[in-house]
Scaffold this motif. Structure first.
Motif, short mmCIF file in Angstrom:
data_model
loop_
_atom_site.label_atom_id
_atom_site.label_comp_id
_atom_site.label_asym_id
_atom_site.label_seq_id
_atom_site.Cartn_x
_atom_site.Cartn_y
_atom_site.Cartn_z
N THR A 45 -7.23 -4.87 -0.04
CA THR A 45 -8.60 -4.43 0.14
C THR A 45 -9.36 -5.53 0.87
O THR A 45 -8.90 -6.68 0.93
N ASP B 162 0.80 -1.21 0.00
CA ASP B 162 0.00 0.00 0.00
C ASP B 162 0.84 1.27 0.00
O ASP B 162 0.99 1.94 1.03
N HIS C 50 -0.07 3.95 -1.28
CA HIS C 50 -1.00 5.07 -1.28
C HIS C 50 -1.66 5.17 0.08
O HIS C 50 -2.68 4.56 0.34
N PHE C 51 -1.07 5.95 0.98
CA PHE C 51 -1.56 6.03 2.35
C PHE C 51 -2.63 7.09 2.54
O PHE C 51 -3.32 7.07 3.54
N LYS C 52 -2.77 8.01 1.60
CA LYS C 52 -3.77 9.07 1.74
C LYS C 52 -5.17 8.52 1.49
O LYS C 52 -5.37 7.65 0.64
N LYS C 53 -6.13 9.06 2.20
CA LYS C 53 -7.51 8.60 2.07
C LYS C 53 -8.03 8.79 0.64
O LYS C 53 -8.81 7.98 0.14
N ALA C 54 -7.58 9.82 -0.03
CA ALA C 54 -8.02 10.09 -1.41
C ALA C 54 -7.59 9.00 -2.38
O ALA C 54 -8.15 8.86 -3.46
N HIS C 55 -6.59 8.22 -1.99
CA HIS C 55 -6.07 7.17 -2.87
C HIS C 55 -6.52 5.77 -2.45
O HIS C 55 -5.91 4.77 -2.85
N ASN C 56 -7.56 5.66 -1.64
CA ASN C 56 -8.06 4.36 -1.19
C ASN C 56 -8.31 3.40 -2.35
O ASN C 56 -8.04 2.21 -2.25
N LYS C 57 -8.84 3.89 -3.45
CA LYS C 57 -9.17 3.03 -4.59
C LYS C 57 -7.93 2.40 -5.23
O LYS C 57 -8.04 1.43 -5.96
N ARG D 47 -5.31 1.20 -3.49
CA ARG D 47 -4.65 0.28 -2.57
C ARG D 47 -4.73 -1.15 -3.06
O ARG D 47 -5.69 -1.57 -3.69
#
Length: 84
Positions: free
Chosen positions: A77, A63, A65-72, A74
């Motif tokens: 899942t 992961d 992409h630790f920022k919430k905006a990049h959840n998709k 990751r």
């Protein structure tokens, strides 16, 4: 793992006599893993229910992409965990 890296790693496994014990697969885990595990389980000729399951799965650098905006974006899942 990129295909070239996966092939290189698998060649090293074969060279060291670890074929059938250790394998490397390069894939998009969120897209292909369920299908690959189904193929893996179907290829086993043993009748023991646990013999056709992977003993260990390693996901390298899952992961970034630790920022919430990049959840998709990751890798790990809830769907992937369920598949594993």
């Amino acid at each position: 793992i990129r295909p070239g890296v996966s092939q290189y790693a698998q060649a090293r496994v074969d060279k060291r006599g670890l074929s059938g014990i250790l394998s490397f697969v390069g894939c998009n885990a969120n897209v292909d893993l369920g299908r690959l595990l189904t193929l893996y389980q179907g290829s086993s000729n043993k009748n023991d229910g646990d013999s056709n399951r992977p003993a260990f799965v390693s996901i390298q650098f899952p992961d970034p992409h630790f920022k919430k905006a990049h959840n998709k974006r990751r890798v790990v899942t809830p769907q992937l965990v369920t598949t594993l």
